[in-house]
Design a protein around this motif. Structure first.
Motif, mmCIF file in Angstrom:
data_model
loop_
_atom_site.group_PDB
_atom_site.id
_atom_site.type_symbol
_atom_site.label_atom_id
_atom_site.label_comp_id
_atom_site.label_asym_id
_atom_site.label_seq_id
_atom_site.Cartn_x
_atom_site.Cartn_y
_atom_site.Cartn_z
ATOM 1 N N ASP A 112 0.810 -1.214 0.000
ATOM 2 C CA ASP A 112 0.000 0.000 0.000
ATOM 3 C C ASP A 112 0.847 1.269 0.000
ATOM 4 O O ASP A 112 0.392 2.332 -0.420
ATOM 5 C CB ASP A 112 -0.951 0.011 1.202
ATOM 6 N N ASN A 113 2.114 1.157 0.474
ATOM 7 C CA ASN A 113 2.992 2.325 0.494
ATOM 8 C C ASN A 113 4.118 2.200 -0.535
ATOM 9 O O ASN A 113 5.167 2.827 -0.401
ATOM 10 C CB ASN A 113 3.590 2.507 1.891
ATOM 11 N N LYS A 173 14.156 8.166 -8.369
ATOM 12 C CA LYS A 173 14.937 9.394 -8.540
ATOM 13 C C LYS A 173 16.429 9.103 -8.637
ATOM 14 O O LYS A 173 17.128 9.630 -9.518
ATOM 15 C CB LYS A 173 14.670 10.353 -7.381
ATOM 16 N N ALA A 207 4.452 3.231 -3.669
ATOM 17 C CA ALA A 207 4.819 4.445 -4.410
ATOM 18 C C ALA A 207 5.733 5.331 -3.590
ATOM 19 O O ALA A 207 6.724 5.882 -4.111
ATOM 20 C CB ALA A 207 3.559 5.199 -4.821
ATOM 21 N N GLU A 208 5.417 5.458 -2.314
ATOM 22 C CA GLU A 208 6.247 6.285 -1.426
ATOM 23 C C GLU A 208 7.643 5.693 -1.271
ATOM 24 O O GLU A 208 8.654 6.408 -1.298
ATOM 25 C CB GLU A 208 5.564 6.399 -0.062
ATOM 26 N N LEU A 209 7.720 4.377 -1.127
ATOM 27 C CA LEU A 209 9.007 3.721 -0.953
ATOM 28 C C LEU A 209 9.861 3.768 -2.220
ATOM 29 O O LEU A 209 11.088 3.884 -2.156
ATOM 30 C CB LEU A 209 8.794 2.265 -0.532
ATOM 31 N N ALA A 236 9.774 6.054 -4.652
ATOM 32 C CA ALA A 236 10.070 7.395 -5.164
ATOM 33 C C ALA A 236 11.565 7.734 -5.117
ATOM 34 O O ALA A 236 12.135 8.171 -6.122
ATOM 35 C CB ALA A 236 9.243 8.441 -4.427
ATOM 36 N N PRO A 237 12.237 7.545 -3.968
ATOM 37 C CA PRO A 237 13.675 7.875 -3.960
ATOM 38 C C PRO A 237 14.516 6.935 -4.820
ATOM 39 O O PRO A 237 15.556 7.341 -5.347
ATOM 40 C CB PRO A 237 14.051 7.749 -2.478
ATOM 41 N N TRP A 289 12.111 -3.657 -7.363
ATOM 42 C CA TRP A 289 11.092 -2.923 -6.611
ATOM 43 C C TRP A 289 9.792 -2.830 -7.399
ATOM 44 O O TRP A 289 8.704 -2.871 -6.821
ATOM 45 C CB TRP A 289 11.603 -1.531 -6.252
#
Length: 246
Positions: free
Chosen positions: A13-14, A24, A16-18, A20-21, A53
């Motif tokens: 569920d998280n 980048k 996308a947040e994980l 993101a870095p 990932w």
């Protein structure tokens, strides 16, 4: 016959947040891969990490972002070894699906062009059904990989001694050496049987007339057919660096 083994559940569920870095940092590496030796050192591991990932939410790589990330890792791995074995100038390396071509400088042996990264790049080329890239990598001499200075168990370079693997019987010979080091004594035969079966399937796939990158991870990616079509068409132009006399 393809047998799918389901994995255990992961919290996603998280995701996308994980990711993101990681997305980048991978982009930063690829943005400077032409000019930075440090980023060339990190390029294969960074792109492969992102590919893994992506499978958190798309374990079969059926959607375009995951499929693209695995293909990008394959492109980078093959491109680095093509640039390493080039004698001068630059080597064009297509990266991703946007039409971008990186011009990697001829580097000669480097500490990141070792047997472990060669094997990873070879596996990626095989699962992406990239026959030309498989043959390209198979022509990288063992002596070149040793010049990286990295130390590996002797069975690693020995298992790569063939310039190419034209049929399943030679694939069996290749994995026989590896399997006996990866499986405990009591399970060596069982492990070898699994590897032999997998090798046969992979080699049959390589020998078959299946050149579509859509077969790379099973099926045509979902979600962006135009970008996929352009990626496949352009990638054939830069599939392999021409060798002298060819």
């Amino acid at each position: 016959m393809v047998t799918r083994i389901p994995r255990h559940e992961f919290r996603a569920d998280n995701a996308a947040e994980l990711m993101a870095p990681i997305i980048k940092s991978t982009k930063d590496v690829l943005d400077h891969v032409e000019t930075s030796e440090d980023d060339r050192y990190d390029a294969l591991s960074a792109t492969l990490t992102l590919a893994k990932w992506r499978c958190l939410t798309d374990p079969t790589a059926g959607e375009f972002p995951a499929w693209e990330s695995w293909v990008t890792a394959m492109q980078i791995g093959c491109g680095l070894f093509a640039a390493g074995t080039a004698t001068e100038g630059t080597v064009p390396c297509r990266v991703g699906s946007t039409g971008e071509v990186k011009h990697l400088p001829a580097t000669g042996p480097q500490d990141y062009l070792h047997a472990g990264n060669w094997l990873t790049s070879f596996y990626l080329a095989v699962i992406c059904r990239e026959n030309d890239r498989v043959n390209q990598l198979a022509q990288v001499p063992i002596s070149f990989r040793r010049e990286s200075g990295a130390e590996f168990d002797e069975y690693i370079p020995s298992s790569m001694s063939a310039r190419f693997v034209p049929n399943a019987s030679e694939a069996y010979a290749l994995v026989s050496t590896v399997s006996r080091h990866h499986f405990p004594t009591g399970n060596a035969e069982a492990g070898l049987a699994v590897l032999q079966r997998n090798a046969q399937e992979e080699i049959e796939g390589l020998e078959a007339d299946s050149t579509s990158l859509g077969d790379a991870l099973g099926t045509r990616p979902v979600g962006d057919s135009k970008r996929f079509d352009q990626l496949w068409h352009d990638d054939q132009v830069l599939a392999v660096r021409p060798r002298p006399g060819h």
